[in-house]
Design an enzyme around this catalytic site. Structure first.
Site, PDB file in Angstrom:
ATOM      1  CB  SER A  74     -64.808 -49.887  20.646  1.00  0.00           C
ATOM      2  OG  SER A  74     -65.648 -49.154  21.494  1.00  0.00           O
ATOM      3  CE  LYS A  91     -64.004 -45.875  22.172  1.00  0.00           C
ATOM      4  NZ  LYS A  91     -65.366 -46.144  21.791  1.00  0.00           N
TER       5      LYS A  91
END
EC number: 3.4.21.88
Length: 192
Positions: A109, A146
């Site tokens: 990701s 993230k």
């Protein structure tokens, strides 16, 4: 107790003295506690010596390198393992700010900024973070890496891969803990 004995007498206690001081029935119980302290790198046990205990200074522990702690999801969050898997002989000062630990990335990701599956992510432990920084975040019991975007009582944890939607955290109903910020990546040989 060990430090106090060394300061008082100039030498560490025996296993029997530790057992007596801590109320254990046998020196074997003291030995098990010493082994646990050695695993945590608080002391070093010198084999074959009844007083073979050496208290490690913090800088001696750092000389072993950066600890690798569990795995971190770079995709769907996974439960982080809280134990040290190993140490890598990497100088923490190579990273700015200084790295405190490493986490193994699991998933793609964050690939668009060069954080790949299997990489070791160098992390500076802090909760002082700003929007736009790449963070290691714990959402309830899951850990992920993230890009942070805090908007009032809502936090968006953005992936750096268009195939992944942001993780939305409502701070009024969910717990979010920032474990640190990403300060570097060590690429493993798996990609070759």
């Amino acid at each position: 107790m060990i430090k106090a004995k060394i300061e008082d007498s100039g030498m560490p206690p025996t296993r029997a003295e530790i057992a007596r001081e801590l109320g254990f029935r046998s020196a074997n119980a003291a030995e098990e506690h010493l082994k646990a302290l050695a695993r945590k790198e608080v002391i070093e046990i010198v084999p074959g010596a009844s007083r073979g205990i050496r208290v490690l200074r913090h800088d001696e522990v750092e000389a072993k390198g950066l600890p690798l702690i569990g795995r971190v999801a770079a995709g769907e969050p996974i439960l982080a393992q809280e134990h040290v898997e190993t140490h890598y002989e990497v100088d923490p000062a190579l990273f700015k700010p200084r790295a405190d630990f490493l986490l193994r990335v699991n998933g793609m990701s964050m690939k668009d900024i060069g954080i790949m599956d299997g990489d070791l992510l160098a992390v500076h432990k802090t909760q002082d973070v700003h929007n736009g920084q790449v963070v290691v975040a714990r959402v309830d019991d899951d850990v992920t890496v993230k890009r942070l975007d805090k908007q009032g009582s809502q936090v968006l944890l953005h992936a750096e891969n268009e195939d992944f939607a942001p993780i939305v955290v409502d701070l009024t109903h969910q717990q979010l803990t920032i474990e640190g910020i990403a300060v570097g990546v060590i690429r493993t040989a798996d990609w070759m």
